[in-house]
Enzyme design. Sequence first.
Site, short mmCIF file in Angstrom:
data_model
loop_
_atom_site.label_atom_id
_atom_site.label_comp_id
_atom_site.label_asym_id
_atom_site.label_seq_id
_atom_site.Cartn_x
_atom_site.Cartn_y
_atom_site.Cartn_z
N ASN A 107 0.99 -1.35 0.19
CA ASN A 107 -0.12 -0.04 0.11
C ASN A 107 1.01 1.33 0.08
O ASN A 107 1.88 1.02 0.34
CB ASN A 107 -0.82 -0.13 1.45
N HIS A 109 0.86 5.13 1.90
CA HIS A 109 -0.21 5.96 2.22
C HIS A 109 0.40 7.26 2.82
O HIS A 109 1.47 7.37 2.27
CB HIS A 109 -0.52 5.47 3.78
N SER A 136 3.98 6.89 2.14
CA SER A 136 5.31 5.98 3.31
C SER A 136 4.58 4.97 1.80
O SER A 136 3.46 5.15 2.08
CB SER A 136 4.88 5.34 4.26
N ASP A 145 -2.89 0.58 7.62
CA ASP A 145 -1.91 1.43 7.73
C ASP A 145 -0.30 1.61 8.60
O ASP A 145 -0.23 2.43 9.02
CB ASP A 145 -2.02 3.35 8.19
C1 GAR Z 1 -2.50 8.57 -2.79
O1 GAR Z 1 -2.18 10.37 -2.87
C2 GAR Z 1 -2.47 7.96 -1.98
O2 GAR Z 1 -1.91 7.44 -1.62
C3 GAR Z 1 -4.15 8.22 -1.05
O3 GAR Z 1 -4.28 8.23 -2.00
C4 GAR Z 1 -4.14 9.23 -3.05
C5 GAR Z 1 -4.63 8.24 -4.56
O4 GAR Z 1 -4.10 9.07 -5.79
N1 GAR Z 1 -4.02 6.70 -1.17
C6 GAR Z 1 -4.90 6.99 0.65
O5 GAR Z 1 -5.14 8.14 1.17
C7 GAR Z 1 -4.76 5.59 0.96
N2 GAR Z 1 -4.94 5.03 2.48
P1 GAR Z 1 -4.17 8.24 -6.94
O6 GAR Z 1 -5.78 8.12 -7.42
O7 GAR Z 1 -3.81 9.57 -8.20
O8 GAR Z 1 -3.00 6.64 -7.74
#
Ligand code: GAR
Length: 210
Positions: A107, A109, A136, A145
């Site tokens: 994942n 985060h 991370s 997480d």
């Molecule tokens: C990213 O910033 C990721 O780290 C976060 O959502 C965004 C997705 O962007 N993930 C979380 O918050 C997981 N809990 P993307 O769809 O453009 O890759």
Amino acid sequence: PKRIVILVSGNGSNAQAIIDGCSRESIQGTVVKLISNVPTAFALKRAAQANIPSSCIDHKAFENRGAFDLALAKEIDDAKPDVIVLAGFMRVLSGEFVEKYLGKLLNIHPSLLPKYHGLNTHQRAIDNKDSEHGTSVHFVTPEVDGGPVILQAKVPVFEDDTADELAERVLVQEHKIYPLVVNWLCKERIVLTNMKAFFDGQKLPERGYA
Ligand code: GAR
């Protein structure tokens, strides 16, 4: 090359970075399927554009988390993946699901873990007047997480930052570090060890777990 399945809920810019890494061969893997839990996710269009099979399993169609996770697992198993990448996948996965794929599940985060588990990480960093923030990549374990961190990237927080501006700065770094870690797992340069500990309620050792 290792078989990669990507799980998404939204825009999919991280999924795109991984798809691009595979086609450039900076990742020794192939994205064999992309699965979204949101029918309107732009990531589904990205998959179509890249000729990657995709499917949508809408969590709203299921009675409970267990039923959704079961359908998701079936869809994943059909693709016989070696590596499963959560890329902006916004559902919490059950302990049973995580256990099934332990060591194969990554994942990303958007915080400097162990800070800010959960949602709204960018706003929380601003509210706390943090001078730095970041992202991370970690192995997924049953604690949300909470799995062992593999790689982080830091960004500065500026005084007048909005959450959106900060999120954008973090995304630039995510697109660099996530493909690196996915490649490391594909090449078996990293491994989740002491896996049983995650189910015995034992505390993580300080080091040497990833
Ligand atoms: C990213 O910033 C990721 O780290 C976060 O959502 C965004 C997705 O962007 N993930 C979380 O918050 C997981 N809990 P993307 O769809 O453009 O890759």
